[in-house]
Design an enzyme around this catalytic site. Structure first.
Site, short mmCIF file in Angstrom:
data_model
loop_
_atom_site.label_atom_id
_atom_site.label_comp_id
_atom_site.label_asym_id
_atom_site.label_seq_id
_atom_site.Cartn_x
_atom_site.Cartn_y
_atom_site.Cartn_z
N THR A 254 31.33 20.84 44.85
CA THR A 254 30.37 20.58 45.91
C THR A 254 30.06 19.10 45.96
O THR A 254 29.73 18.49 44.94
CB THR A 254 29.07 21.38 45.63
OG1 THR A 254 29.37 22.76 45.77
CG2 THR A 254 27.95 20.99 46.59
N GLN B 291 36.75 27.98 49.14
CA GLN B 291 35.93 28.79 48.22
C GLN B 291 34.76 29.41 48.99
O GLN B 291 33.87 28.70 49.48
CB GLN B 291 35.39 27.95 47.07
CG GLN B 291 34.79 28.87 45.99
CD GLN B 291 34.04 28.16 44.89
OE1 GLN B 291 33.29 27.21 45.15
NE2 GLN B 291 34.20 28.62 43.66
N HIS C 51 33.87 32.96 45.27
CA HIS C 51 33.03 32.30 44.26
C HIS C 51 32.20 33.37 43.55
O HIS C 51 31.07 33.65 43.92
CB HIS C 51 32.14 31.26 44.91
CG HIS C 51 31.50 30.32 43.94
ND1 HIS C 51 31.51 30.54 42.57
CD2 HIS C 51 30.83 29.14 44.12
CE1 HIS C 51 30.86 29.54 41.97
NE2 HIS C 51 30.45 28.69 42.89
N TYR D 276 25.99 33.06 41.04
CA TYR D 276 25.75 33.31 42.47
C TYR D 276 25.86 34.80 42.78
O TYR D 276 25.86 35.62 41.86
CB TYR D 276 26.68 32.43 43.32
CG TYR D 276 26.37 30.95 43.11
CD1 TYR D 276 25.17 30.41 43.58
CD2 TYR D 276 27.22 30.12 42.39
CE1 TYR D 276 24.86 29.08 43.36
CE2 TYR D 276 26.91 28.78 42.17
CZ TYR D 276 25.72 28.27 42.65
OH TYR D 276 25.39 26.95 42.43
N GLY E 229 36.56 21.25 30.90
CA GLY E 229 36.67 20.36 29.76
C GLY E 229 38.09 20.00 29.37
O GLY E 229 38.32 19.51 28.26
N ARG F 55 35.70 17.05 36.81
CA ARG F 55 35.10 15.72 36.71
C ARG F 55 36.17 14.64 36.66
O ARG F 55 35.99 13.55 37.22
CB ARG F 55 34.16 15.68 35.50
CG ARG F 55 32.88 16.48 35.77
CD ARG F 55 32.13 16.82 34.51
NE ARG F 55 32.83 17.81 33.70
CZ ARG F 55 32.36 18.30 32.54
NH1 ARG F 55 31.21 17.87 32.08
NH2 ARG F 55 33.03 19.21 31.87
C1 LIG Z 1 29.82 17.69 41.20
C2 LIG Z 1 30.27 19.08 40.85
C3 LIG Z 1 30.23 20.07 41.82
C4 LIG Z 1 30.68 21.36 41.54
N1 LIG Z 1 30.72 22.30 42.55
C5 LIG Z 1 31.27 23.52 42.32
C6 LIG Z 1 31.45 24.46 43.39
O1 LIG Z 1 31.18 24.20 44.57
N2 LIG Z 1 31.98 25.67 43.08
C7 LIG Z 1 32.35 26.01 41.79
O2 LIG Z 1 32.83 27.13 41.56
N3 LIG Z 1 32.21 25.13 40.77
C8 LIG Z 1 31.71 23.89 41.01
N4 LIG Z 1 31.65 22.98 39.98
C9 LIG Z 1 32.24 23.30 38.66
C10 LIG Z 1 33.68 22.76 38.56
O3 LIG Z 1 34.55 23.44 39.46
C11 LIG Z 1 34.25 22.92 37.13
O4 LIG Z 1 34.28 24.28 36.78
C12 LIG Z 1 33.45 22.13 36.11
O5 LIG Z 1 33.24 20.80 36.54
C13 LIG Z 1 34.13 22.13 34.75
O6 LIG Z 1 35.41 21.54 34.83
P1 LIG Z 1 35.70 20.02 34.29
O7 LIG Z 1 35.28 20.01 32.85
O8 LIG Z 1 37.17 19.82 34.47
O9 LIG Z 1 34.86 19.10 35.12
C14 LIG Z 1 31.15 21.68 40.24
C15 LIG Z 1 31.17 20.68 39.25
C16 LIG Z 1 30.75 19.39 39.54
C17 LIG Z 1 30.83 18.33 38.47
#
Ligand SMILES: Cc1cc2nc3c(=O)[nH]c(=O)nc-3n(C[C@H](O)[C@H](O)[C@H](O)COP(=O)(O)O)c2cc1C
Length: 371
Positions: free
Chosen positions: A26, A99, A177, A182, A301, A323
């Site tokens: 998001t 999504q 999702h 949610y 992660g 991230r």
């Molecule tokens: C800024 C931001 C927005 C996110 N928005 C969503 C989203 O819209 N839908 C969702 O399922 N997860 C969302 N997430 C979770 C990410 O998809 C992901 O599962 C999470 O960042 C862990 O992965 P990473 O360690 O590679 O960042 C969001 C995460 C971040 C940092």
């Protein structure tokens, strides 16, 4: 070993160029009416080197929303607005999935179209967290209104309409999702579902909503173009259940029986967008992946090395990087060439302009390919 990330993979009958996923993020850059903007097209084009891109959470109705400038898929203007974004995201051969999102009790009456309390399986408020208002203040979550059977039927229709709209806009498929506390999660977990009708109680009843959404989607789109995202080990937003293993295993079995495009698991140790300590009864992704007959994505992660290890171990077929993709638009290129990674900063995650969104530079050696 990280070369394994660059093996092609078949998802929903489409051959994807690599196993790197841009997971849903998001970023709040749509208009106040949920219409995607040219800035979003620029953002997705920058990240179009992934094999699969799952677009940010996109609401199926105004009632399903909680936040400002989140895109939707319920109006003609939104469908039109998505088209250039789709074209940009797919410009290097990635598949692009929308999504589909309904926040249920994570909304607030101050942003509901009718000014009423949000809808959820049971009238139980979230207690451990606060709702973030459009002005950035935290206020307590409200007691939601319990969904009637008629209300549930309406939401099934909203998911089907949004899926049909997604295909019309040019998406390759949709991801449900069903993670992060949610609406689907609110049906799965007993902390938010205390219904005494056919949607509550037994495991079979608590996955009924998912089953019915899939039934509704099957009327408008092939189910091998529908993925599902689950966060089985996350307690975020009061998602508690004495036996999570049973309900999430059943959700995965349903997804498998229905022949869904993929299973997308949020790894244990991740709550929404944060790293957390592992809880007491976390469920290894491999355990649920083993129940799914089709491609599995894990996100949470990961580095290039840990991601490849999950693929080599047979736990996952693809891996999401959230991230890291925010701050490295050319992430696949950087992985492939071992180029240094840029650090993300928190500024601009959810603001409304290009700062912290499209201003992370690509590496000078990066030249996007065109399909
Ligand atoms: C800024 C931001 C927005 C996110 N928005 C969503 C989203 O819209 N839908 C969702 O399922 N997860 C969302 N997430 C979770 C990410 O998809 C992901 O599962 C999470 O960042 C862990 O992965 P990473 O360690 O590679 O960042 C969001 C995460 C971040 C940092």
């Amino acid at each position: 070993m990280t070369q394994r990330l660059f093996d092609p993979v078949l998802v929903g009958g489409q051959l994807l160029p690599n196993r790197i996923v841009l997971p849903p993020l998001t970023r709040s850059r749509a208009t106040s009416d949920g219409v995607p903007t040219p800035l979003m097209a620029k953002y997705y084009r920058q990240r179009s080197g992934a094999g699969l891109i799952v677009a940010e959470g996109t609401v199926v109705s105004p009632q399903g929303n909680a936040y400002a400038r989140v895109p939707g898929l319920y109006s003609r203007e939104q469908v039109q607005g998505w088209k250039p974004v789709v074209e940009a995201a797919k410009s290097q051969g990635a598949a692009f999935y929308a999504q589909l999102w309904h926040v249920g009790r994570q909304a607030h009456s101050m942003v509901q179209p009718d000014g009423l309390a949000p809808l959820a399986p049971s009238p139980i408020p979230i207690t451990g967290w606060g709702y973030r208002t459009p002005e950035g203040k935290r206020v307590p979550y409200e007691t939601p209104r319990e969904l009637t059977r008629e209300g549930i039927r309406e939401i099934l229709g909203q998911f089907a309409d949004a899926a049909a709209n997604a295909m019309q806009a040019g998406f390759d498929g949709v991801e449900l999702h069903a993670a992060n506390g949610y609406l689907f999660d609110q049906f799965f977990n007993r902390s938010s579902n205390q219904r005494i009708d056919e949607y509550g109680g037994s495991v079979e009843n608590r996955v009924r909503f998912l089953n019915e959404v899939l039934g509704a989607l099957a009327q408008v789109i092939p189910l091998n173009r529908v993925g599902i995202r689950l966060s089985p080990s996350s307690g975020w937003m009061d998602m508690r259940d004495p036996d999570k293993r049973s309900v999430y295993s059943e959700a995965v079995r349903i997804a498998s029986r229905r022949g869904l495009a993929y299973l997308h698991l949020v790894e244990p140790g991740i709550e929404a967008s944060d790293d957390v300590d592992l809880g007491e009864d976390w469920i290894p992704s491999g355990e649920l992946a083993a129940l799914f007959d089709g491609p599995v994505i894990v996100t949470g992660g990961h580095t290039a090395e840990t991601a490849s290890a999950q693929i080599v171990a047979g736990v996952a077929d693809m891996v999401g990087f959230g991230r890291l993709f925010i701050s490295n638009p050319d992430l696949p290129h950087r992985f492939q060439h071992g180029t240094e990674l840029q650090e993300a900063h928190a500024d601009g995650l959810y603001s409304d302009d290009e700062l912290g969104y499209t201003d992370y530079p690509c590496h000078p050696s990066y030249a996007p390919s065109r399909s």
